[in-house]
Motif scaffolding. Structure first.
Motif, mmCIF file in Angstrom:
data_model
loop_
_atom_site.group_PDB
_atom_site.id
_atom_site.type_symbol
_atom_site.label_atom_id
_atom_site.label_comp_id
_atom_site.label_asym_id
_atom_site.label_seq_id
_atom_site.Cartn_x
_atom_site.Cartn_y
_atom_site.Cartn_z
ATOM 1 N N UNK A 64 0.854 -1.190 0.000
ATOM 2 C CA UNK A 64 0.000 0.000 0.000
ATOM 3 C C UNK A 64 0.891 1.241 0.000
ATOM 4 N N UNK A 65 1.108 1.791 -1.188
ATOM 5 C CA UNK A 65 2.051 2.901 -1.355
ATOM 6 C C UNK A 65 1.720 4.083 -0.454
ATOM 7 N N UNK A 66 0.451 4.476 -0.410
ATOM 8 C CA UNK A 66 0.059 5.650 0.377
ATOM 9 C C UNK A 66 0.305 5.419 1.863
ATOM 10 N N UNK A 67 -0.095 4.250 2.348
ATOM 11 C CA UNK A 67 0.028 3.965 3.791
ATOM 12 C C UNK A 67 1.493 3.831 4.198
ATOM 13 N N UNK A 68 2.266 3.038 3.466
ATOM 14 C CA UNK A 68 3.665 2.826 3.867
ATOM 15 C C UNK A 68 4.457 4.128 3.772
ATOM 16 N N UNK A 69 4.197 4.925 2.743
ATOM 17 C CA UNK A 69 4.903 6.205 2.595
ATOM 18 C C UNK A 69 4.545 7.157 3.734
ATOM 19 N N UNK A 70 3.247 7.263 4.040
ATOM 20 C CA UNK A 70 2.794 8.141 5.126
ATOM 21 C C UNK A 70 3.352 7.701 6.472
ATOM 22 N N UNK A 71 3.322 6.387 6.717
ATOM 23 C CA UNK A 71 3.827 5.848 7.989
ATOM 24 C C UNK A 71 5.315 6.154 8.156
ATOM 25 N N UNK A 72 6.088 5.929 7.107
ATOM 26 C CA UNK A 72 7.527 6.202 7.183
ATOM 27 C C UNK A 72 7.795 7.686 7.397
ATOM 28 N N UNK A 73 7.112 8.520 6.620
ATOM 29 C CA UNK A 73 7.361 9.963 6.716
ATOM 30 C C UNK A 73 6.891 10.545 8.047
ATOM 31 N N UNK A 74 5.985 9.836 8.726
ATOM 32 C CA UNK A 74 5.479 10.339 10.008
ATOM 33 C C UNK A 74 6.428 10.033 11.175
ATOM 34 N N UNK A 75 7.483 9.284 10.929
ATOM 35 C CA UNK A 75 8.456 9.016 11.985
ATOM 36 C C UNK A 75 9.108 10.320 12.438
ATOM 37 N N UNK A 76 9.406 10.444 13.725
ATOM 38 C CA UNK A 76 10.138 11.620 14.197
ATOM 39 C C UNK A 76 11.483 11.747 13.473
ATOM 40 N N UNK A 77 11.962 12.974 13.340
ATOM 41 C CA UNK A 77 13.193 13.239 12.572
ATOM 42 C C UNK A 77 14.370 12.396 13.041
ATOM 43 N N UNK A 78 14.492 12.197 14.346
ATOM 44 C CA UNK A 78 15.630 11.432 14.885
ATOM 45 C C UNK A 78 15.621 9.984 14.400
ATOM 46 N N UNK A 79 14.434 9.488 14.061
ATOM 47 C CA UNK A 79 14.315 8.099 13.610
ATOM 48 C C UNK A 79 14.569 7.941 12.107
ATOM 49 N N UNK A 80 14.737 9.049 11.416
ATOM 50 C CA UNK A 80 14.954 8.975 9.966
ATOM 51 C C UNK A 80 16.440 8.847 9.612
#
Length: 253
Positions: A64-80
């Motif tokens: 699910x492109x929309x869900x996985x992309x949104x979930x990843x991008x919603x991680x706090x900056x330190x987790x990226x």
């Protein structure tokens, strides 16, 4: 948070879970991605308690492109600031000749093994480019090196992963990002159970009479490539049980 972060897809069973446990034991904080929330919560709690690491969980289907992309991008900056991405989510469905294949099975394999891997890599590789470092480990298969009877579409998806691994290595070269393919032969996980849609007897029959690889064997190999010095990249690793010489040639007792 500790200094290193590993992001693992398909993290609740098999190779993904084995990697989560091994990387946690080595002091990595983890971002674990999987579809099954209860199992994600279970392994997350286990690793936090046993290894005093921090764990973020994302309940998502990589298809699910929309869900996985949104979930990843919603991680706090330190987790990226992901140091190691393990693209492990993958599956096989059915074992039929091409004329009898189930097109829904084909879609599931292509959407998970190829497109899902791409969706996750698109997001995480951009984080790595920003930090000018990182390591992407793609879980391929002997099926990405040779085709076997009735393996048609599954083999095609893993051949695609093999090609993408080479392409990523080239594209990310200027950014100092490592890329590795880990290609296992027969590994006893939920793989055959999923392929045969819950038929336990048929799944067990795949490994009868030989000693297959275990998920821990592959996790050990992944840790080996991920722990090499900064100037060393293992491009490609093919790992087989002693009792298997090719995709379709095994020695059963």
């Amino acid at each position: 948070m500790n200094s290193k972060i590993a992001l693992i897809t398909g993290a609740t069973s098999g190779i993904g879970a084995a990697c989560a446990r091994l990387f946690a034991a080595q002091g990595f904080d983890l971002v674990l991605v999987a579809r099954r929330q209860a199992l994600l919560e279970e392994i997350s709690k286990e690793l936090e308690e046993q290894h005093q690491v921090s764990v973020q969980t994302l309940v998502a289907d990589v298809r699910d492109k929309a869900v996985i992309t949104t979930q990843l991008e919603s991680l706090p900056a330190a987790w990226k600031k992901v140091d190691v991405l393990i693209n492990n989510a993958g599956l096989s469905q059915g074992l039929d000749p091409i004329d009898k294949g189930d097109t829904d099975d084909w879609d599931t394999m292509i959407d998970t093994n190829v497109k899902g891997l791409l969706y996750v890599t698109k997001v995480v590789s951009n984080w790595m480019i920003q930090h000018k470092a990182g390591h992407i480990v793609n879980i391929g298969s002997i099926a990405g090196k040779e085709v076997y009877p009735n393996g048609n579409v599954y083999c095609a998806t893993k051949h695609a992963v093999d090609a993408l691994n080479k392409g990523m290595r080239m594209d990310l070269l200027p950014h100092g990002i490592k890329v590795t393919a880990i290609n296992p032969g027969m590994v006893e996980t939920e793989f055959s159970l999923v392929r045969f849609k819950g038929d336990e007897e048929r799944a067990k029959g795949v490994y009868a009479g030989l000693e297959p690889l275990m998920a821990q064997d592959i996790a050990d190999a992944i840790w080996f490539v991920a722990s090499r010095p900064a100037h060393v990249n293992i491009n490609d690793m093919l790992i087989m049980p002693t009792a298997q010489a090719s995709a379709s040639l095994t020695h059963k007792k």
